[in-house]
Design a protein around this motif. Structure first.
Motif, mmCIF file in Angstrom:
data_model
loop_
_atom_site.group_PDB
_atom_site.id
_atom_site.type_symbol
_atom_site.label_atom_id
_atom_site.label_comp_id
_atom_site.label_asym_id
_atom_site.label_seq_id
_atom_site.Cartn_x
_atom_site.Cartn_y
_atom_site.Cartn_z
ATOM 1 N N ARG A 42 48.496 -27.769 -29.235
ATOM 2 C CA ARG A 42 49.907 -27.592 -28.892
ATOM 3 C C ARG A 42 50.790 -27.577 -30.130
ATOM 4 N N SER A 43 50.474 -28.400 -31.114
ATOM 5 C CA SER A 43 51.334 -28.500 -32.299
ATOM 6 C C SER A 43 50.982 -27.490 -33.386
ATOM 7 N N PHE A 44 49.697 -27.163 -33.529
ATOM 8 C CA PHE A 44 49.236 -26.283 -34.609
ATOM 9 C C PHE A 44 49.323 -24.809 -34.246
ATOM 10 N N ARG A 45 49.155 -24.474 -32.968
ATOM 11 C CA ARG A 45 49.183 -23.089 -32.471
ATOM 12 C C ARG A 45 48.246 -22.187 -33.275
ATOM 13 N N PRO A 46 46.934 -22.408 -33.190
ATOM 14 C CA PRO A 46 45.977 -21.641 -33.992
ATOM 15 C C PRO A 46 45.834 -20.205 -33.523
ATOM 16 N N ASP A 47 45.337 -19.348 -34.424
ATOM 17 C CA ASP A 47 44.972 -17.977 -34.076
ATOM 18 C C ASP A 47 43.563 -17.930 -33.497
ATOM 19 N N VAL A 48 42.714 -18.872 -33.911
ATOM 20 C CA VAL A 48 41.329 -18.960 -33.444
ATOM 21 C C VAL A 48 40.941 -20.423 -33.319
ATOM 22 N N VAL A 49 40.164 -20.746 -32.288
ATOM 23 C CA VAL A 49 39.583 -22.081 -32.150
ATOM 24 C C VAL A 49 38.081 -21.972 -32.391
ATOM 25 N N LEU A 50 37.559 -22.772 -33.327
ATOM 26 C CA LEU A 50 36.117 -22.865 -33.573
ATOM 27 C C LEU A 50 35.660 -24.186 -32.968
ATOM 28 N N LEU A 51 34.891 -24.100 -31.894
ATOM 29 C CA LEU A 51 34.614 -25.251 -31.035
ATOM 30 C C LEU A 51 33.125 -25.565 -30.969
ATOM 31 N N ASP A 52 32.757 -26.789 -31.369
ATOM 32 C CA ASP A 52 31.365 -27.240 -31.252
ATOM 33 C C ASP A 52 31.031 -27.481 -29.792
ATOM 34 N N LEU A 53 29.831 -27.095 -29.397
ATOM 35 C CA LEU A 53 29.418 -27.265 -28.003
ATOM 36 C C LEU A 53 29.136 -28.719 -27.663
ATOM 37 N N MET A 54 28.474 -29.426 -28.592
ATOM 38 C CA MET A 54 28.076 -30.809 -28.345
ATOM 39 C C MET A 54 29.083 -31.756 -28.999
ATOM 40 N N LEU A 55 29.945 -32.363 -28.187
ATOM 41 C CA LEU A 55 30.967 -33.276 -28.685
ATOM 42 C C LEU A 55 30.864 -34.617 -27.976
ATOM 43 N N PRO A 56 31.260 -35.708 -28.630
ATOM 44 C CA PRO A 56 31.304 -37.006 -27.948
ATOM 45 C C PRO A 56 32.472 -37.033 -26.978
ATOM 46 N N GLY A 57 32.328 -37.760 -25.897
ATOM 47 C CA GLY A 57 33.406 -37.823 -24.920
ATOM 48 C C GLY A 57 33.506 -36.505 -24.172
ATOM 49 N N MET A 58 34.655 -35.848 -24.259
ATOM 50 C CA MET A 58 34.851 -34.558 -23.604
ATOM 51 C C MET A 58 33.979 -33.505 -24.274
ATOM 52 N N SER A 59 33.140 -32.821 -23.506
ATOM 53 C CA SER A 59 32.216 -31.839 -24.062
ATOM 54 C C SER A 59 32.960 -30.585 -24.502
ATOM 55 N N GLY A 60 32.284 -29.792 -25.330
ATOM 56 C CA GLY A 60 32.861 -28.535 -25.761
ATOM 57 C C GLY A 60 33.156 -27.603 -24.600
ATOM 58 N N LEU A 61 32.289 -27.617 -23.596
ATOM 59 C CA LEU A 61 32.507 -26.781 -22.418
ATOM 60 C C LEU A 61 33.783 -27.191 -21.681
ATOM 61 N N ASP A 62 33.980 -28.505 -21.540
ATOM 62 C CA ASP A 62 35.189 -28.987 -20.864
ATOM 63 C C ASP A 62 36.437 -28.650 -21.676
ATOM 64 N N VAL A 63 36.335 -28.769 -22.991
ATOM 65 C CA VAL A 63 37.465 -28.417 -23.849
ATOM 66 C C VAL A 63 37.795 -26.939 -23.691
ATOM 67 N N CYS A 64 36.755 -26.126 -23.677
ATOM 68 C CA CYS A 64 36.949 -24.687 -23.532
ATOM 69 C C CYS A 64 37.654 -24.377 -22.213
ATOM 70 N N ARG A 65 37.206 -25.004 -21.140
ATOM 71 C CA ARG A 65 37.825 -24.765 -19.831
ATOM 72 C C ARG A 65 39.283 -25.215 -19.816
ATOM 73 N N ARG A 66 39.564 -26.348 -20.462
ATOM 74 C CA ARG A 66 40.930 -26.847 -20.502
ATOM 75 C C ARG A 66 41.829 -25.892 -21.286
ATOM 76 N N ILE A 67 41.335 -25.385 -22.397
ATOM 77 C CA ILE A 67 42.123 -24.440 -23.188
ATOM 78 C C ILE A 67 42.389 -23.182 -22.381
ATOM 79 N N ARG A 68 41.356 -22.680 -21.731
ATOM 80 C CA ARG A 68 41.479 -21.427 -20.987
ATOM 81 C C ARG A 68 42.415 -21.539 -19.785
ATOM 82 N N SER A 69 42.630 -22.744 -19.304
ATOM 83 C CA SER A 69 43.509 -22.910 -18.148
ATOM 84 C C SER A 69 44.969 -22.674 -18.499
ATOM 85 N N THR A 70 45.298 -22.751 -19.802
ATOM 86 C CA THR A 70 46.700 -22.598 -20.206
ATOM 87 C C THR A 70 46.917 -21.658 -21.372
ATOM 88 N N ASP A 71 45.847 -21.258 -22.086
ATOM 89 C CA ASP A 71 46.016 -20.529 -23.344
ATOM 90 C C ASP A 71 44.943 -19.465 -23.490
#
Length: 228
Positions: A42-71
């Motif tokens: 929200r604050s950085f407003r990137p042109d590209v997100v480079l997202l690791d699939l295996m993350l602690p806590g919220m997984s990369g897949l969940d992060v991807c879905r959350r981003i896609r729901s609004t951006d």
């Protein structure tokens, strides 16, 4: 300069990628968790997100879905495994592209430039309009190809195949990847379409039989574009 949001939990990988992309002229913000990544989005407003699939806590897949729901920012997903299912699930979650770790900085930079081109960034923002590889010239904006100064007339599927392969020189693309990128799932599963199109493209580009200069076969996997 293109802004990249890197979400990667491995500190060594995170720092290496961050430094490599900054040397390429990118403005990079790097964070270790998906939760921090969503906050920085929200604050950085990137042109590209480079997202690791295996993350602690919220997984990369969940992060991807959350981003896609609004951006609709382009997302390149990084995975330590090259399993087709991981890739399919990642793309289904909304990723625009993927790389398999460990990945060379040159390949990663090429994939970032390619995904930005596919999102139709303003002319001159990322990469040249016209690319030259030896005797071959590709005009990505005008969708024209020439060999030794002479126009090469290509069908739509042949043009799209060449553009897809040459977007990442040296990167091996599977037949399935090319099928999805060029035919957009219209003929899902029939990899013979890829082989037939490569054969036609090589003929039109006057590729030497048995020793192609530009489109090389990687037996058992797919094809790669040789930049010369």
């Amino acid at each position: 300069m293109p802004r990249v949001l890197l979400i990667e939990d491995d500190s060594a990988v995170r720092e290496g990628v961050r430094l490599g992309l900054r040397r390429q002229g990118h403005d990079v913000t790097a964070v270790p968790t998906g939760e921090e990544g969503l906050e920085r989005l929200r604050s950085f407003r990137p042109d590209v997100v480079l997202l690791d699939l295996m993350l602690p806590g919220m997984s990369g897949l969940d992060v991807c879905r959350r981003i896609r729901s609004t951006d609709q920012v382009p997302i390149i997903m990084a995975t330590a495994r090259g399993d087709d299912m991981d890739i399919i699930v990642g793309l289904a979650a909304g990723a625009d592209d993927y790389v398999v770790k460990p990945v060379r900085a040159r390949v990663l930079e090429a994939r970032i430039r390619a995904v930005l081109r596919r999102m139709t960034t303003p002319a001159g923002a990322v990469g040249p309009r016209i690319e030259t590889y030896g005797d071959l010239t590709i005009d990505r904006t005008g969708l024209e190809v020439s060999l030794r100064g002479e126009p090469v007339v290509l069908a739509l599927s042949e043009m799209r195949l060449l553009l897809t392969l040459s977007a990442s020189p040296g990167q091996v693309l599977s037949r399935q990847q090319l099928l999805e990128a060029v035919w957009e799932h219209g003929y899902h599963g029939d990899i013979r379409l890829v082989d037939a199109c490569v054969k036609r493209l090589r003929l039109k580009m006057s590729e030497p039989p048995g020793d192609p200069r530009y489109i090389q076969t990687v037996r058992g996997f797919g094809y790669r574009f040789r930049s010369l």
